[in-house]
Design a protein around this motif. Sequence first.
Motif, short mmCIF file in Angstrom:
data_model
loop_
_atom_site.label_atom_id
_atom_site.label_comp_id
_atom_site.label_asym_id
_atom_site.label_seq_id
_atom_site.Cartn_x
_atom_site.Cartn_y
_atom_site.Cartn_z
N LEU A 265 -5.85 20.02 7.70
CA LEU A 265 -5.18 19.69 6.44
C LEU A 265 -3.97 18.79 6.68
CD1 LEU A 265 -4.96 20.01 3.42
CD2 LEU A 265 -3.76 22.18 3.76
N ARG A 266 -3.23 19.07 7.72
CA ARG A 266 -2.08 18.21 8.04
C ARG A 266 -2.53 16.80 8.40
NH1 ARG A 266 1.28 22.33 12.02
NH2 ARG A 266 2.23 23.64 10.40
N ALA A 267 -3.68 16.69 9.07
CA ALA A 267 -4.16 15.37 9.49
C ALA A 267 -4.53 14.48 8.32
CB ALA A 267 -5.37 15.52 10.42
N ALA A 268 -4.78 15.07 7.15
CA ALA A 268 -5.11 14.27 5.97
C ALA A 268 -3.88 13.56 5.41
CB ALA A 268 -5.73 15.16 4.90
N PHE A 269 -2.69 13.96 5.85
CA PHE A 269 -1.44 13.34 5.41
C PHE A 269 -0.97 12.37 6.49
CE2 PHE A 269 -1.80 17.17 3.03
CZ PHE A 269 -1.14 16.97 1.82
N SER A 270 -1.00 11.08 6.20
CA SER A 270 -0.48 10.09 7.14
C SER A 270 1.00 9.90 6.86
CB SER A 270 -1.22 8.76 6.99
OG SER A 270 -2.59 8.91 7.28
N ILE A 271 1.83 10.39 7.76
CA ILE A 271 3.28 10.42 7.55
C ILE A 271 3.94 9.49 8.55
CG2 ILE A 271 5.34 11.89 7.60
CD1 ILE A 271 3.63 14.20 6.72
N ASP A 272 4.87 8.67 8.06
CA ASP A 272 5.60 7.74 8.92
C ASP A 272 7.05 7.66 8.44
OD1 ASP A 272 6.15 5.95 10.88
OD2 ASP A 272 4.57 4.53 10.36
N ASP A 273 7.83 6.88 9.19
CA ASP A 273 9.26 6.77 8.87
C ASP A 273 9.52 5.99 7.59
OD1 ASP A 273 9.67 8.12 11.22
OD2 ASP A 273 10.10 6.32 12.40
N ARG A 274 8.62 5.08 7.23
CA ARG A 274 8.83 4.22 6.07
C ARG A 274 7.67 4.33 5.09
NH1 ARG A 274 10.46 1.92 10.65
NH2 ARG A 274 12.62 1.16 10.80
N ARG A 275 7.94 3.95 3.87
CA ARG A 275 6.93 4.03 2.82
C ARG A 275 6.00 2.83 2.89
NH1 ARG A 275 10.35 6.02 -2.47
NH2 ARG A 275 8.26 6.09 -3.41
N SER A 276 4.83 2.98 2.26
CA SER A 276 3.83 1.93 2.24
C SER A 276 3.51 1.57 0.79
CB SER A 276 2.56 2.39 2.97
OG SER A 276 1.51 1.48 2.80
N PHE A 277 3.10 0.33 0.56
CA PHE A 277 2.80 -0.12 -0.79
C PHE A 277 1.43 0.34 -1.28
CE2 PHE A 277 5.94 -3.19 0.68
CZ PHE A 277 6.77 -3.32 -0.42
N ASP A 278 0.53 0.75 -0.40
CA ASP A 278 -0.88 0.91 -0.74
C ASP A 278 -1.12 1.93 -1.85
OD1 ASP A 278 -1.62 -1.00 1.09
OD2 ASP A 278 -1.84 0.44 2.71
N GLN A 279 -0.76 3.17 -1.62
CA GLN A 279 -1.00 4.24 -2.60
C GLN A 279 0.27 4.68 -3.32
OE1 GLN A 279 -2.93 7.46 -0.43
NE2 GLN A 279 -4.94 6.66 -0.91
N ASP A 280 1.33 3.93 -3.16
CA ASP A 280 2.63 4.33 -3.68
C ASP A 280 3.14 3.29 -4.68
OD1 ASP A 280 5.11 5.38 -4.16
OD2 ASP A 280 5.89 5.06 -2.13
N PRO A 281 2.79 3.40 -5.97
CA PRO A 281 3.25 2.40 -6.94
C PRO A 281 4.75 2.39 -7.13
CG PRO A 281 2.16 4.24 -8.05
CD PRO A 281 1.93 4.43 -6.59
N ARG A 282 5.41 3.51 -6.88
CA ARG A 282 6.87 3.53 -7.04
C ARG A 282 7.57 2.64 -6.03
NH1 ARG A 282 8.52 9.69 -6.70
NH2 ARG A 282 6.94 9.55 -5.07
N PHE A 283 6.99 2.51 -4.84
CA PHE A 283 7.66 1.75 -3.79
C PHE A 283 7.78 0.28 -4.17
CE2 PHE A 283 7.60 -0.02 0.71
CZ PHE A 283 8.95 0.22 0.89
N GLY A 284 6.74 -0.29 -4.77
CA GLY A 284 6.83 -1.68 -5.22
C GLY A 284 7.89 -1.86 -6.29
N LEU A 285 7.98 -0.90 -7.22
CA LEU A 285 8.99 -0.98 -8.27
C LEU A 285 10.40 -0.83 -7.69
CD1 LEU A 285 7.21 1.23 -10.97
CD2 LEU A 285 7.15 -1.27 -10.73
N ILE A 286 10.55 0.08 -6.74
CA ILE A 286 11.86 0.27 -6.11
C ILE A 286 12.28 -0.99 -5.35
CG2 ILE A 286 13.05 1.53 -4.27
CD1 ILE A 286 11.42 4.00 -5.11
N THR A 287 11.33 -1.63 -4.67
CA THR A 287 11.65 -2.84 -3.92
C THR A 287 12.09 -3.96 -4.85
OG1 THR A 287 10.01 -2.20 -2.24
CG2 THR A 287 10.75 -4.49 -2.25
N LEU A 288 11.40 -4.13 -5.97
CA LEU A 288 11.82 -5.14 -6.94
C LEU A 288 13.20 -4.82 -7.51
CD1 LEU A 288 8.46 -5.68 -8.85
CD2 LEU A 288 9.70 -7.41 -7.53
N SER A 289 13.44 -3.55 -7.78
CA SER A 289 14.74 -3.16 -8.31
C SER A 289 15.86 -3.41 -7.29
CB SER A 289 14.70 -1.68 -8.70
OG SER A 289 15.91 -1.28 -9.30
N GLU A 290 15.56 -3.23 -6.01
CA GLU A 290 16.55 -3.50 -4.98
C GLU A 290 16.90 -4.99 -4.92
OE1 GLU A 290 15.02 -2.01 -1.34
OE2 GLU A 290 15.63 0.06 -1.73
#
Length: 419
Positions: A265-290
């Motif tokens: 179950l843990r292996a199904a979560f790909s976790i890293d130090d930074r966010r990715s644009f692929d499945q994370d629509p908020r990250f693109g909006l946050i980047t534009l806002s920055e």
Amino acid sequence: MFSRQMWFLKRMMRRLWFTASLYCLFGVATALGAIWLAPYLPEDLPRTFGAKSVDSILTIIASSMLAVTTFSLTTLVSATSAAANSATPRATSLLLEDRTAQRALSTFLGAFLFSLIGLIALNTDLYGERGRFLLFLATLSMVALIVVTLLRWIDHLAGLGRVSETISRVEDAASRSLAAHRKDPSLGARAWAAPPAGAIDILHDKVGYVQHLDVASISRLAEDLDATIHVTRRPGSQCDPSHPIAHLTLKDHKKTLAPEAVASLRAAFSIDDRRSFDQDPRFGLITLSEIASKALSPGINDPGTAIDVLATLTRLLAQAPEREPAPVRHGRVHLAPLLEEELIDAAFMPISRDGAGQVEVAIRLQKSLCAIAAAGAADRMPCERMARSALARAQAVLSFEEDRDRLAAVHAELFPHRP
């Protein structure tokens, strides 16, 4: 939806070194291929062509392409640094994944290796007359490819690293992510429901952000265990060992959960130090806002860029939502929702704070929220709440009474009070 392995492969294919490696292998294979293909040519054909000039042509390519590659790489690094300073460091990954830049650098490096291997083979007499003729044809094709790539690269350099170009790249990434989210907000899982009492909390030992969630893998595990899994951390969420990533409910409460199942179950979560644009629509909006927030900083003071970002956010969030609900492909998995309010906050809260003292930005913000609210009933309440909050921030900062009155009038017109 990509599995974890396919997502990892797709991410590798975006890297600069991956494309460069393919072009280098192609260049080496082209240079060596003439040795094996030479016996299949007629013996008298090479005599009708001046193939002996291939040595000097390859020497010119070898001596120039390494310098061109170094210069192009330096230009790309300078462009990413400029984007980080003038826009936001979160956008630099998109510049490094630019296909035009990758093809240009890879072509130049591949041409250098092609000419180098060709010269080595020529000086070791690995080519006969027919092999030299094939190498001559391949060299002419390589020269044509270099010329076309150089022309495209020169044209591309005009906008590389500029704020407007960075905004466009972030918009493209955010648009793809938002479109996928609108189409399937639960990634094929069921809508969120509170886990029952007695559910097993699943913790993750890593600290970071969920970059990718393999819902299909979680669903297969749930079927194997005859269980229901409530996933609390979707892509973009921060994980740490103190908060569960999921709650697992076994149908047979007497069974125990094996450590191997927890690891799967843990292996199904790909976790890293930074966010990715692929499945994370908020990250693109946050980047534009920055980008807009940096433009509104006292050191830059560029409200025009902030207004451009507001127009971009309006285009993204005013997309009509899907009328038909997405089919449930993983019935044993429940996924925590991403609320429209979270999207609106990610896009506009920093701009409403940093642009509160500039009336033109505050007015444009009100108009943007009104346009998004008109796109669908589900967006209206979060937009109205954000509009009221932005109005209150601006009223507290604006010192000129006429500016405050003008902004209040615009807000009252766009968001009339409804009892």
